[in-house]
Design an enzyme around this catalytic site. Sequence first.
Site, PDB file in Angstrom:
ATOM      1  N   MET A  16      39.523  42.429  79.996  1.00 55.13           N
ATOM      2  CA  MET A  16      38.986  43.610  80.692  1.00 55.13           C
ATOM      3  C   MET A  16      39.765  44.846  80.277  1.00 55.13           C
ATOM      4  SD  MET A  16      38.106  42.283  84.551  1.00 55.13           S
ATOM      5  CE  MET A  16      39.602  41.366  84.831  1.00 55.13           C
ATOM      6  N   CYS A  98      30.121  42.830  74.646  1.00 55.69           N
ATOM      7  CA  CYS A  98      30.263  44.143  75.274  1.00 55.69           C
ATOM      8  C   CYS A  98      29.113  45.062  74.869  1.00 55.69           C
ATOM      9  CB  CYS A  98      31.597  44.772  74.873  1.00 55.69           C
ATOM     10  SG  CYS A  98      31.799  46.403  75.578  1.00 55.69           S
ATOM     11  N   ASN A 209      31.034  32.332  82.312  1.00 59.93           N
ATOM     12  CA  ASN A 209      31.597  33.560  82.889  1.00 59.93           C
ATOM     13  C   ASN A 209      30.479  34.342  83.575  1.00 59.93           C
ATOM     14  OD1 ASN A 209      31.960  36.789  81.645  1.00 59.93           O
ATOM     15  ND2 ASN A 209      33.407  36.005  83.142  1.00 59.93           N
TER      16      ASN A 209
HETATM   17  C1  LIG Z   1      36.747  47.006  83.714  1.00 56.49           C
HETATM   18  C2  LIG Z   1      36.148  45.942  82.835  1.00 56.49           C
HETATM   19  C3  LIG Z   1      36.469  45.902  81.494  1.00 56.49           C
HETATM   20  C4  LIG Z   1      35.938  44.914  80.657  1.00 56.49           C
HETATM   21  N1  LIG Z   1      36.338  44.853  79.350  1.00 56.49           N
HETATM   22  C5  LIG Z   1      35.909  43.823  78.562  1.00 56.49           C
HETATM   23  C6  LIG Z   1      36.418  43.629  77.254  1.00 56.49           C
HETATM   24  O1  LIG Z   1      37.306  44.351  76.779  1.00 56.49           O
HETATM   25  N2  LIG Z   1      35.917  42.599  76.522  1.00 56.49           N
HETATM   26  C7  LIG Z   1      34.963  41.751  77.019  1.00 56.49           C
HETATM   27  O2  LIG Z   1      34.545  40.818  76.325  1.00 56.49           O
HETATM   28  N3  LIG Z   1      34.486  41.901  78.256  1.00 56.49           N
HETATM   29  C8  LIG Z   1      34.946  42.892  79.043  1.00 56.49           C
HETATM   30  N4  LIG Z   1      34.511  42.990  80.329  1.00 56.49           N
HETATM   31  C9  LIG Z   1      33.566  41.984  80.846  1.00 56.49           C
HETATM   32  C10 LIG Z   1      34.334  40.824  81.495  1.00 56.49           C
HETATM   33  O3  LIG Z   1      35.148  40.163  80.551  1.00 56.49           O
HETATM   34  C11 LIG Z   1      33.360  39.804  82.103  1.00 56.49           C
HETATM   35  O4  LIG Z   1      32.574  39.260  81.081  1.00 56.49           O
HETATM   36  C12 LIG Z   1      32.442  40.439  83.140  1.00 56.49           C
HETATM   37  O5  LIG Z   1      33.154  41.281  84.027  1.00 56.49           O
HETATM   38  C13 LIG Z   1      31.710  39.350  83.946  1.00 56.49           C
HETATM   39  O6  LIG Z   1      32.626  38.507  84.598  1.00 56.49           O
HETATM   40  P1  LIG Z   1      32.964  38.693  86.177  1.00 56.49           P
HETATM   41  O7  LIG Z   1      31.650  38.661  86.899  1.00 56.49           O
HETATM   42  O8  LIG Z   1      33.843  37.526  86.516  1.00 56.49           O
HETATM   43  O9  LIG Z   1      33.625  40.016  86.328  1.00 56.49           O
HETATM   44  C14 LIG Z   1      35.032  43.961  81.180  1.00 56.49           C
HETATM   45  C15 LIG Z   1      34.720  44.003  82.542  1.00 56.49           C
HETATM   46  C16 LIG Z   1      35.271  44.964  83.370  1.00 56.49           C
HETATM   47  C17 LIG Z   1      34.943  44.961  84.845  1.00 56.49           C
END
Ligand SMILES: Cc1cc2nc3c(=O)[nH]c(=O)nc-3n(C[C@H](O)[C@H](O)[C@H](O)COP(=O)(O)O)c2cc1C
Length: 342
Positions: A16, A98, A209
């Site tokens: 993240m 992303c 995920n």
């Molecule tokens: C603030 C933020 C930054 C993120 N940055 C990335 C990242 O750098 N690379 C990536 O693959 N996913 C990124 N994500 C997505 C998360 O890795 C994840 O796939 C997504 O939040 C869904 O999972 P969750 O429902 O458990 O949050 C980001 C998510 C958030 C909230």
Amino acid sequence: MNERFEKPGRLSVAPMMKRTDRHFRVFIRGLTRKTLLYTEMRSINAVLHGDREKLLGFSPVEHPIALQLGGDDPETAAEAAKIAADWGYDEVNLNVGCPSERVQKGNFGARLMLDPERVARCVAAMASAVSIPVTVKHRIGVDGHDDYDFMSSFVDRVADAGGQRFIVHARKAWLDGLSPKENRTVPPLRYDAVYRLKAERPELCIDINGGITTLAQALDHLEQVDGAMIGRAAYDDPYLFAHADSLVFTALGESVSPELGGEPPRGPGITRKEALRAFLPYLEEWLAKGVPLHRLSSHFVHLFKGQPGTTLWKRVLADKAARVGAGLEVIEEAMAQVGEGT
Ligand SMILES: Cc1cc2nc3c(=O)[nH]c(=O)nc-3n(C[C@H](O)[C@H](O)[C@H](O)COP(=O)(O)O)c2cc1C
């Protein structure tokens, strides 16, 4: 392959941006010794040409740790993977999930799902450059390409090229019209597609995920897939990881692993305050290096989520952590507002 990653029942903290920096990861490591930690995404060009200590530096305690890369060029991807392995990372991951505009402009992230050949070439080049696992984080689809066959043929092509583990964010991404934030909430979660992928390809390691907010949910997913990755909930409620080693890893029969120095996994006994107290020497070290307190404390502002006094705890941090010269006395004052926290 590093056997740590072949074991079933893996739990991880998602990559993240602006959240899973080295400080947050060390803090989480104080709660769970076994959960795999992902870095923020690093662009391949930055890894090749930027300040590596700043971009890649981590503390030994963070193992097992995976570096996530963003890019689409096989040759430079291989170079960056090699740098990651030499730097000591346990896994290198390619971001194919992303949807941000900035990432799309560089033709990487979720857009790459439309070009499985390119992803396959990147993964093949990376896998031949390193002996650590090369993994891919992707979506179940993009835009109108959201049927199961689209995703499964993407995975098959990349697996043929040497992809060893796939972390599937169980939502599709809209490349136009939705912000990255909306792309984490608006497209519906379709866990069934990820379960089916694993059921039909038992030889592949498949992590799930998206939308996981408790360890109980993670355990349910682990009945179907090899790993569960938690993103936002790790930040919004980090204490849930205090139970990860005992609930997830030992529940699945893992013994105490030698790479952890024979230390037992963390039990659920650690309190919120104990976790924070154990983190204070690290905070002190980084304050002494000139990192402002608020940049460190923002990572554990949600530690006392749901506990009596949490509003006051947050208020002290909000009011005082950003002041010039703020130090551990602010943390002590904030801690005085809350109980031990179990
Ligand atoms: C603030 C933020 C930054 C993120 N940055 C990335 C990242 O750098 N690379 C990536 O693959 N996913 C990124 N994500 C997505 C998360 O890795 C994840 O796939 C997504 O939040 C869904 O999972 P969750 O429902 O458990 O949050 C980001 C998510 C958030 C909230």
